[in-house]
Design an enzyme around this catalytic site. Structure first.
Site, PDB file in Angstrom:
ATOM      1  N   HIS A 158      -3.521   1.643   0.080  1.00 12.70           N
ATOM      2  CA  HIS A 158      -2.231   2.108  -0.436  1.00 12.70           C
ATOM      3  C   HIS A 158      -2.237   2.249  -1.958  1.00 12.70           C
ATOM      4  O   HIS A 158      -1.372   2.920  -2.510  1.00 12.70           O
ATOM      5  CB  HIS A 158      -1.118   1.147  -0.009  1.00 12.70           C
ATOM      6  N   ASP A 355      -0.082   4.799  -9.820  1.00 15.86           N
ATOM      7  CA  ASP A 355       0.479   4.340  -8.558  1.00 15.86           C
ATOM      8  C   ASP A 355      -0.215   5.064  -7.417  1.00 15.86           C
ATOM      9  O   ASP A 355      -0.549   6.252  -7.539  1.00 15.86           O
ATOM     10  CB  ASP A 355       1.985   4.633  -8.508  1.00 15.86           C
TER      11      ASP A 355
END
Length: 456
Positions: A158, A355
């Protein structure tokens, strides 16, 4: 249909699912309920009395089994607090100065992975596919193979994956690369992350058998987010927010309190906006929601203290008796309330330094009113930027550019906002969370069959 077994560091237990704000919980719940699967991982608790012997706690809800283990204090300190949060997290976000690697942390990380690898096989029934999530469990696939598990095993990261020159600075990086190669399929958020991984393998051992490595950008359930946003918009908390604004425009940021989220630069850019564009004074409120996380890590306490200083400084400099420019909240809210706040916002500020994806950016878009949508200011270093090119993209290291982007978003004409919003919504509907899950599972089946053929 094969049963889906998901493994993640934290398990969103049945009592927590409705309030869970994380993308993983929302993204996997429907898949598990559809296949009658199992969610396996840590329950988030620490037991001072654990002596090494334990059994998973199993409960069932809506046809899904939830199996969890509790960690000892030593395991928590070494595996979670130490290696996961003070080694892998900063490394994968390119923040090498925050990496604090010690041998006991490496050992603790592998020991906890062995613990979970030992307790999962007895819970399997023989017709499963196993989907391991995130950097906490990189070695798990290899360790499950050593336990004799022959089921398809896939891994999804992730977070970002760093380039070779960053990754190789990690002591003990070689076993992690070899462990990733034991999965049938390794999934990444973006092409950059996948290519970084493959480049690491090329530099480390070109002859190492590679897993199938593909890009699967995680997403949201667009319609579900829109429905929840409408409920939050009309909730008591949503109405209170609107009443407090008194027709002022709202800019919003929703992030965990983390040095990777770019909050310091975001606050400084907002101060510069008020300084350079006086027309926004008294007319705009910036609401930053940043629940405290990993409070035991020194770097997180440092960023918290500095942001509190900045918030006080900005409010002390610009506030009027009837207007506070920055509302800074270190607490979480129910998911529907967060989505309702996003729906009421004129500008979304999502400016991480780096991110993996950032689902809040996608939720902001899905929560908007199609007739009068807000504008999104988005870091080009968020994975979401590859899909949401209708956002105002910024370099989060460039405070002046962020000032310009905030001003552009606040003054953007309605026609342009609608056009940009529709462009982003089309992207979200093409690649929603159901597509993400189905694509990964199908690719995992294909990769497992291909590996089996190669072994013959």
């Amino acid at each position: 249909m094969s049963r889906l077994v998901t493994v993640s560091n934290r398990v969103a237990l049945p009592s927590q699912l409705q309030a869970a704000q994380g993308g993983l919980a929302v993204g996997l719940r429907s898949a598990l309920e559809e296949s009658g699967g199992m969610w396996f991982g840590w329950d988030g608790g620490v037991d001072e009395r654990i002596d090494g012997l334990r059994q998973p706690r199993v409960q069932t809800a809506n046809g899904v089994r939830y199996a969890t283990l509790r960690l000892s204090r030593l395991e928590y300190d070494r595996y979670y607090l130490g290696y996961a949060n003070q080694v892998l997290w900063p490394l994968f976000h390119y923040r090498m100065s925050f990496v604090h690697c010690r041998r006991e942390r490496i050992e603790g990380y592998w020991e906890v992975n062995r613990l979970f690898a030992e307790h999962l096989p007895p819970l399997l029934e023989g017709d499963e596919i196993i989907w391991v999530h995130d950097y906490h469990f990189i070695p798990l696939g290899q360790l499950l193979r050593e336990q004799g598990v022959e089921a398809p095993i896939g891994f999804f990261l992730h977070t970002p994956f760093p380039p070779w020159d960053v990754f190789r600075a990690l002591p003990g990086h070689e076993p992690l690369l070899e462990a990733l190669c034991r999965y049938d399929l390794v999934g990444f958020q973006t092409r950059i992350d996948r290519d970084n991984f493959l480049d690491c393998l090329t530099h480390y051992r070109p002859q190492l058998q590679r897993p199938r490595a593909e890009v699967f950008p995680i997403s949201i359930d667009v319609d579900q987010v829109a429905r929840e946003a409408q409920r939050g918009y009309n909730s008591q908390q949503g109405r209170r927010l609107q009443q407090s604004l008194r027709d002022r425009r709202l800019m919003i940021g929703v992030d965990r309190l983390d040095y990777s989220k770019g909050l310091r630069n975001r606050f400084e850019a907002y101060e510069a906006l008020l300084e350079q564009h006086s027309e926004h004074r008294g007319d705009v409120v910036f609401l930053q929601i940043a629940p405290v996380s990993r409070g035991d890590v020194p770097e997180y306490e440092e960023i918290r203290q500095y942001l509190e200083y900045l918030a006080g400084h900005i409010n002390g400099r610009f506030a009027e008796y009837d207007w506070v420019p920055l509302r800074y909240l270190n607490r979480g809210f129910h998911r529907s309330n967060i989505l309702g706040f996003l729906a009421r916002s004129d500008v979304g500020l999502i400016t991480p330094m780096r991110d993996g994806m950032n689902l809040v950016a996608k939720e902001f878009v899905a929560a908007q009113d199609p007739g009068d949508p807000g504008a999104l200011v988005l870091s080009r270093y968020a994975g979401a930027a590859e899909e949401l090119d209708g956002a105002v993209l910024v370099n989060p290291y460039d405070v002046d550019q962020m000032v310009d982007a905030m001003h552009q978003a606040l003054t953007m004409p309605l026609g342009e906002r609608r056009e940009r919003w529709q462009q982003m919504m089309d992207a979200l509907r093409r690649q929603d969370v159901h597509r993400w899950r189905k694509d990964f599972i199908q690719a995992l089946h294909d990769a497992h069959r291909a590996r089996g053929s190669e072994a013959l």
